[in-house]
Design a protein around this motif. Structure first.
Motif, PDB file in Angstrom:
ATOM      1  N   GLN A 143      -5.547  -5.486   2.795  1.00  0.00           N
ATOM      2  CA  GLN A 143      -5.547  -4.297   1.807  1.00  0.00           C
ATOM      3  C   GLN A 143      -6.748  -3.199   2.403  1.00  0.00           C
ATOM      4  O   GLN A 143      -6.293  -2.226   1.964  1.00  0.00           O
ATOM      5  CB  GLN A 143      -5.862  -4.650   0.580  1.00  0.00           C
ATOM      6  N   LEU A 146      -4.987  -1.127   4.875  1.00  0.00           N
ATOM      7  CA  LEU A 146      -3.958  -0.347   4.260  1.00  0.00           C
ATOM      8  C   LEU A 146      -4.872   0.826   3.570  1.00  0.00           C
ATOM      9  O   LEU A 146      -4.252   2.143   3.608  1.00  0.00           O
ATOM     10  CB  LEU A 146      -3.183  -1.002   3.252  1.00  0.00           C
ATOM     11  N   ALA A 147      -5.891   0.621   2.894  1.00  0.00           N
ATOM     12  CA  ALA A 147      -6.591   1.693   2.095  1.00  0.00           C
ATOM     13  C   ALA A 147      -7.076   2.838   3.463  1.00  0.00           C
ATOM     14  O   ALA A 147      -6.923   3.967   2.991  1.00  0.00           O
ATOM     15  CB  ALA A 147      -7.759   1.089   1.342  1.00  0.00           C
ATOM     16  N   ARG A 150      -4.140   4.904   4.260  1.00  0.00           N
ATOM     17  CA  ARG A 150      -3.738   5.732   3.298  1.00  0.00           C
ATOM     18  C   ARG A 150      -4.597   6.767   3.264  1.00  0.00           C
ATOM     19  O   ARG A 150      -4.180   8.315   3.304  1.00  0.00           O
ATOM     20  CB  ARG A 150      -3.805   5.157   1.704  1.00  0.00           C
ATOM     21  N   GLY A 155       2.035   7.433   5.223  1.00  0.00           N
ATOM     22  CA  GLY A 155       2.573   7.230   4.195  1.00  0.00           C
ATOM     23  C   GLY A 155       2.905   5.527   4.336  1.00  0.00           C
ATOM     24  O   GLY A 155       3.730   5.297   5.219  1.00  0.00           O
ATOM     25  N   ILE A 156       2.483   4.911   3.282  1.00  0.00           N
ATOM     26  CA  ILE A 156       2.827   3.464   3.291  1.00  0.00           C
ATOM     27  C   ILE A 156       4.090   3.403   2.501  1.00  0.00           C
ATOM     28  O   ILE A 156       4.077   3.603   1.358  1.00  0.00           O
ATOM     29  CB  ILE A 156       1.467   2.991   2.649  1.00  0.00           C
ATOM     30  N   GLU A 158       5.806   0.602   0.609  1.00  0.00           N
ATOM     31  CA  GLU A 158       5.487  -0.509   0.290  1.00  0.00           C
ATOM     32  C   GLU A 158       6.334  -1.466   0.124  1.00  0.00           C
ATOM     33  O   GLU A 158       7.775  -1.384   0.245  1.00  0.00           O
ATOM     34  CB  GLU A 158       5.173  -0.318  -1.302  1.00  0.00           C
ATOM     35  N   LYS A 230       3.876   8.617  -8.222  1.00  0.00           N
ATOM     36  CA  LYS A 230       4.311   8.374  -7.045  1.00  0.00           C
ATOM     37  C   LYS A 230       5.586   9.053  -6.984  1.00  0.00           C
ATOM     38  O   LYS A 230       6.015   9.981  -6.094  1.00  0.00           O
ATOM     39  CB  LYS A 230       4.198   7.108  -6.468  1.00  0.00           C
ATOM     40  N   PRO A 251      -1.982   6.945  -5.852  1.00  0.00           N
ATOM     41  CA  PRO A 251      -0.955   7.085  -4.877  1.00  0.00           C
ATOM     42  C   PRO A 251      -1.020   8.391  -3.996  1.00  0.00           C
ATOM     43  O   PRO A 251      -1.488   9.169  -4.377  1.00  0.00           O
ATOM     44  CB  PRO A 251       0.385   7.038  -5.478  1.00  0.00           C
ATOM     45  N   GLU A 252      -0.261   8.112  -2.860  1.00  0.00           N
ATOM     46  CA  GLU A 252      -0.415   9.294  -1.805  1.00  0.00           C
ATOM     47  C   GLU A 252       0.497  10.481  -2.413  1.00  0.00           C
ATOM     48  O   GLU A 252       1.372  10.223  -3.050  1.00  0.00           O
ATOM     49  CB  GLU A 252       0.190   9.005  -0.587  1.00  0.00           C
TER      50      GLU A 252
END
Ligand code: PMT
Length: 411
Positions: A143, A146-147, A150, A155-156, A158, A230, A251-252
């Motif tokens: 995590q 992933l942070a 981001r 662009g993750i 999910e 998102k 969210p991005e």
């Protein structure tokens, strides 16, 4: 699949680097490659040495029409593969599946294979579709990585919850190829039907303080509201996300987050942005009542055997904004019901001056608070009803936004 068909041939002239790392979900990347190629894109596959254990380069090169790149040098010719050229050639890079190890290497710049060197060299937008076992997914290290990705602008996409290769059930299954294709194609084609629009989303619970350490709250995690923010942003809208106390990353996308604690703060924040908005989705689970007074110091237990807290009614944010609504604004509420569901939800929509209400029932397993999934009945003030079956909150959000805001008839 109809959305996918509509996007066919729209990627003509686009260059995509498809990175495949070593996970069982690599078999789905064949379908993803096929979708890109069918849509007219030129695809260069880069696969990690472990990736080749799951899927053969012959399959991939047959579909892409290009030799698959894996090593820095071709063994028999000694030819060097320039990761720099590849990075610059790409209009988008998609890493699917992205294993925990590849994600860690991307986050930390560990350039020990062609996939990571290409990632570090590219100036193009990068998407990563993680795939791993549920405990690896939940691990703080994953995590954290992933942070970082981001924050770096990756662009993750999910993963989904479901049955995993290990036999365990949970989050970690790579998103379906059609969904990954849509995310990338939408980016590459600028398919943004909500460009130029701005929406307010309220999300999460509110906390109403009793004293400095205690509060009245509820179980909302913010997941549904954040998924809606998102989805709106993915369709090109700007979002003002007014969030109660939740522990979710923003969210991005073009999402401006305003953190609040109480219902009154949520109302003030929502009112401050409402006039600039084309619509609003009230997803927050707002506490209906708050203590009449908040004690300045922690209330001592030993001094009393029982206690009574006087509660006063909180303002209703959706009803207040429903009164201020302009004809060109579309307002959507949520109703979390346990009985007389349709009747109660429709009543709420009418009383609050909303255009739509999303009914989720606590009687449906997998719907409502905290879950990664939801099941929603969309009811419009003009009587239309649309069922969204149990699915990931991200997908429910996408369908809600499509049905309500992307359909010109609803504006
Ligand atoms: O956050 P998650 O864990 O993902 O869970 C999502 C959810 C279950 C919280 C969400 O899907 C949901 O149903 N939100 C609304 C829950 C709710 O409080 O419903 P309600 O019937 O109390 O309120 C009806 C509507 O009025 C809602 O749109 C609510 O945001 C709004 N409202 C209610 C009270 C109030 N004082 N102000 C409001 O704006």
């Amino acid at each position: 699949m109809s959305d996918v068909l509509a996007l066919q041939y729209m990627l003509k002239g686009k260059h995509i680097v498809l990175g495949i790392s070593g996970g069982i979900a690599a078999y789905k990347s064949v379908m993803l490659l096929r979708l890109f190629v069918k849509a007219g894109a030129e695809v260069q596959v880069v696969i990690t040495p472990n990736g080749k254990q799951f899927i053969t380069p012959v399959t991939l090169s047959s579909l892409s029409g290009k030799p698959v790149i894996s090593e820095f040098f071709t063994a028999n010719t000694g030819e060097w593969h320039s990761h720099v050229d590849l990075g610059l050639w790409a209009d988008a890079m998609v890493i699917a599946p992205a294993t925990a190890s590849t994600i860690a290497k991307m986050a930390n710049g560990v350039a020990d294979n062609m996939l990571i060197t290409s990632y570090l060299s590219t100036r193009a937008k990068v998407f990563a579709a993680p795939a791993m076992d549920l405990d690896m997914w939940k691990h703080p290290s994953t995590q954290r990585n992933l942070a970082m990705l981001r924050a770096d602008g990756v662009g993750i996409i999910e993963p989904e919850a479901g049955e995993l290769a290990s036999g365990l059930v949970g989050k970690g299954r790579m998103e379906e190829p059609e969904k990954i294709f849509e995310a990338v194609a939408s980016y590459l084609t600028g398919n943004k039907p909500l460009a130029g629009k701005t929406y307010l989303v309220t999300a999460g619970p509110t906390y109403e303080n009793i004293d400095p350490v205690r509060f009245i709250g509820n179980h909302s995690s913010g997941k549904m509201g954040f998924a809606l923010a998102k989805a709106l942003s993915d369709f090109g809208a700007k979002v003002r996300l007014v969030a109660g106390p939740v522990s979710l990353p923003t969210p991005e996308g073009e999402i401006e987050r305003i953190d609040v604690v109480s219902a009154r703060e949520m109302l003030a924040a929502s009112e401050s942005v409402f006039a600039e908005c084309d619509g609003a989705i009230f997803c927050a689970a707002v506490a209906d009542y708050a203590p009449a007074e908040c004690a300045e110091k922690k209330i001592k237990r030993e001094k009393r055997d029982s206690m009574t807290i006087e509660l006063v009614k909180n303002p209703d944010i959706s009803a207040r904004l429903g009164q201020l609504k302009r004809p060109n604004q579309t307002l959507v509420g949520f109703a979390l019901e346990t009985d007389n569901e349709t009747e109660n939800a429709t009543g709420k929509m009418m009383r609050k001056g909303l255009d739509w209400i999303a009914l989720n029932s606590l009687r449906d397993a997998g719907a409502g608070f905290r879950t990664d999934t939801n099941k929603v009945t969309l009811i419009a003030a003009d009587g239309r009803v649309s069922e969204i079956p149990l699915m990931a909150k991200s997908e429910v959000a996408r369908r809600m936004v499509e049905t309500i805001f992307c359909n010109a008839d609803n504006q």
